[in-house]
Design a protein around this motif. Structure first.
Motif, mmCIF file in Angstrom:
data_model
loop_
_atom_site.group_PDB
_atom_site.id
_atom_site.type_symbol
_atom_site.label_atom_id
_atom_site.label_comp_id
_atom_site.label_asym_id
_atom_site.label_seq_id
_atom_site.Cartn_x
_atom_site.Cartn_y
_atom_site.Cartn_z
ATOM 1 N N VAL A 13 0.876 -1.169 0.000
ATOM 2 C CA VAL A 13 0.000 0.000 0.000
ATOM 3 C C VAL A 13 0.915 1.220 0.000
ATOM 4 O O VAL A 13 1.293 1.724 1.057
ATOM 5 C CB VAL A 13 -0.927 0.017 1.233
ATOM 6 C CG1 VAL A 13 -1.894 1.187 1.152
ATOM 7 C CG2 VAL A 13 -1.674 -1.296 1.380
ATOM 8 N N PHE B 278 0.690 4.321 -0.109
ATOM 9 C CA PHE B 278 -0.211 5.455 0.038
ATOM 10 C C PHE B 278 0.580 6.751 0.175
ATOM 11 O O PHE B 278 1.513 6.842 0.969
ATOM 12 C CB PHE B 278 -1.108 5.244 1.257
ATOM 13 C CG PHE B 278 -2.364 6.042 1.222
ATOM 14 C CD1 PHE B 278 -3.442 5.639 0.453
ATOM 15 C CD2 PHE B 278 -2.479 7.208 1.951
ATOM 16 C CE1 PHE B 278 -4.616 6.369 0.418
ATOM 17 C CE2 PHE B 278 -3.641 7.949 1.923
ATOM 18 C CZ PHE B 278 -4.711 7.525 1.150
ATOM 19 N N THR C 75 -4.972 13.533 4.090
ATOM 20 C CA THR C 75 -5.717 12.398 4.622
ATOM 21 C C THR C 75 -4.793 11.456 5.386
ATOM 22 O O THR C 75 -4.846 10.252 5.218
ATOM 23 C CB THR C 75 -6.439 11.635 3.501
ATOM 24 O OG1 THR C 75 -5.461 11.178 2.568
ATOM 25 C CG2 THR C 75 -7.473 12.490 2.810
ATOM 26 N N HIS D 57 -6.121 8.271 7.036
ATOM 27 C CA HIS D 57 -6.785 7.305 6.164
ATOM 28 C C HIS D 57 -6.290 5.888 6.466
ATOM 29 O O HIS D 57 -5.136 5.674 6.802
ATOM 30 C CB HIS D 57 -6.492 7.669 4.701
ATOM 31 C CG HIS D 57 -7.216 6.815 3.728
ATOM 32 N ND1 HIS D 57 -8.552 6.938 3.492
ATOM 33 C CD2 HIS D 57 -6.780 5.822 2.938
ATOM 34 C CE1 HIS D 57 -8.917 6.055 2.578
ATOM 35 N NE2 HIS D 57 -7.848 5.370 2.227
ATOM 36 N N CYS D 58 -7.185 4.941 6.320
ATOM 37 C CA CYS D 58 -6.828 3.534 6.459
ATOM 38 C C CYS D 58 -7.354 2.821 5.217
ATOM 39 O O CYS D 58 -8.554 2.546 5.118
ATOM 40 C CB CYS D 58 -7.445 2.970 7.737
ATOM 41 S SG CYS D 58 -6.898 1.311 8.061
ATOM 42 N N PRO D 59 -6.500 2.559 4.247
ATOM 43 C CA PRO D 59 -6.947 1.995 2.968
ATOM 44 C C PRO D 59 -7.686 0.666 3.134
ATOM 45 O O PRO D 59 -7.204 -0.247 3.800
ATOM 46 C CB PRO D 59 -5.644 1.804 2.197
ATOM 47 C CG PRO D 59 -4.674 2.725 2.847
ATOM 48 C CD PRO D 59 -5.072 2.780 4.291
ATOM 49 N N SER D 60 -8.842 0.556 2.521
ATOM 50 C CA SER D 60 -9.657 -0.659 2.642
ATOM 51 C C SER D 60 -9.002 -1.863 1.961
ATOM 52 O O SER D 60 -9.317 -3.002 2.290
ATOM 53 C CB SER D 60 -11.045 -0.422 2.059
ATOM 54 O OG SER D 60 -10.956 -0.077 0.700
ATOM 55 N N LYS D 61 -8.075 -1.616 1.042
ATOM 56 C CA LYS D 61 -7.429 -2.743 0.366
ATOM 57 C C LYS D 61 -6.643 -3.608 1.342
ATOM 58 O O LYS D 61 -6.398 -4.781 1.074
ATOM 59 C CB LYS D 61 -6.538 -2.263 -0.775
ATOM 60 C CG LYS D 61 -5.319 -1.477 -0.362
ATOM 61 C CD LYS D 61 -4.501 -1.038 -1.546
ATOM 62 C CE LYS D 61 -5.272 -0.049 -2.295
ATOM 63 N NZ LYS D 61 -4.764 1.023 -2.952
ATOM 64 N N CYS E 109 3.117 -1.275 3.993
ATOM 65 C CA CYS E 109 2.357 -0.037 3.818
ATOM 66 C C CYS E 109 3.208 1.157 4.233
ATOM 67 O O CYS E 109 4.020 1.060 5.152
ATOM 68 C CB CYS E 109 1.099 -0.110 4.692
ATOM 69 S SG CYS E 109 0.028 1.324 4.601
ATOM 70 N N VAL F 200 1.132 5.437 7.240
ATOM 71 C CA VAL F 200 -0.118 6.186 7.280
ATOM 72 C C VAL F 200 -0.691 6.014 8.690
ATOM 73 O O VAL F 200 -0.903 4.888 9.147
ATOM 74 C CB VAL F 200 -1.110 5.670 6.222
ATOM 75 C CG1 VAL F 200 -2.425 6.405 6.301
ATOM 76 C CG2 VAL F 200 -0.501 5.794 4.835
ATOM 77 N N THR G 112 -3.608 3.605 9.428
ATOM 78 C CA THR G 112 -3.233 2.202 9.302
ATOM 79 C C THR G 112 -2.370 1.769 10.480
ATOM 80 O O THR G 112 -2.526 0.664 10.999
ATOM 81 C CB THR G 112 -2.496 1.965 7.965
ATOM 82 O OG1 THR G 112 -3.307 2.455 6.907
ATOM 83 C CG2 THR G 112 -2.216 0.498 7.743
#
Length: 124
Positions: free
Chosen positions: A34, A36, A41, A44-48, A61, A64, A67
């Motif tokens: 990830v 990112f 943002t 943010h916590c990416p849904s992927k 990742c 972030v 996350t």
């Protein structure tokens, strides 16, 4: 359409896939990442990440904050390309297996019904 990019022989970029094909592609990954971009943002916590957990893959990742808060023991974090390369090499060399019990716990806590219920309560 994407411009042709030269990838190393062990990197594949198939382009867009149909949503129903997503997991069959993810299952072929050695490591899921990830990358990112840090911006406004930062929480943010990416849904992927949940998709990656579903297919039981190690996850790398960027740092972030959202996350880090949500998945501190499930995700390996990296700060730059050198850090990513180093951590990916360790995961591959050690043939590291992710913490599947913890993955399962996170996935159970994020069932659509629970999410819908949570937002329904907020909207009342």
């Amino acid at each position: 359409d994407l411009d042709p990019i030269q990838f190393p022989d062990n990197v594949y970029f198939p382009g867009k896939c149909k949503p129903e094909e997503k997991f069959s592609y993810l299952e072929q990954f050695d490591i899921c990442m990830v990358p990112f971009i840090h911006n406004k943002t930062k929480h943010h916590c990416p849904s992927k990440i949940l998709d990656y957990m579903k297919v039981k893959k190690n996850i790398l990742c960027t740092n972030v904050l959202g996350t880090i808060r949500e998945f501190p023991q499930c995700v390996d974090f990296f700060s730059d390309a050198t850090d990513f390369t180093s951590k990916a090499a360790i995961i591959l060399r050690e043939k590291r297996v992710p913490n599947l019990k913890l993955y399962k716990k996170h996935l159970q806590n994020r069932k659509w019904e629970k999410t819908l219920s949570k937002y329904s309560e907020i909207l009342k």
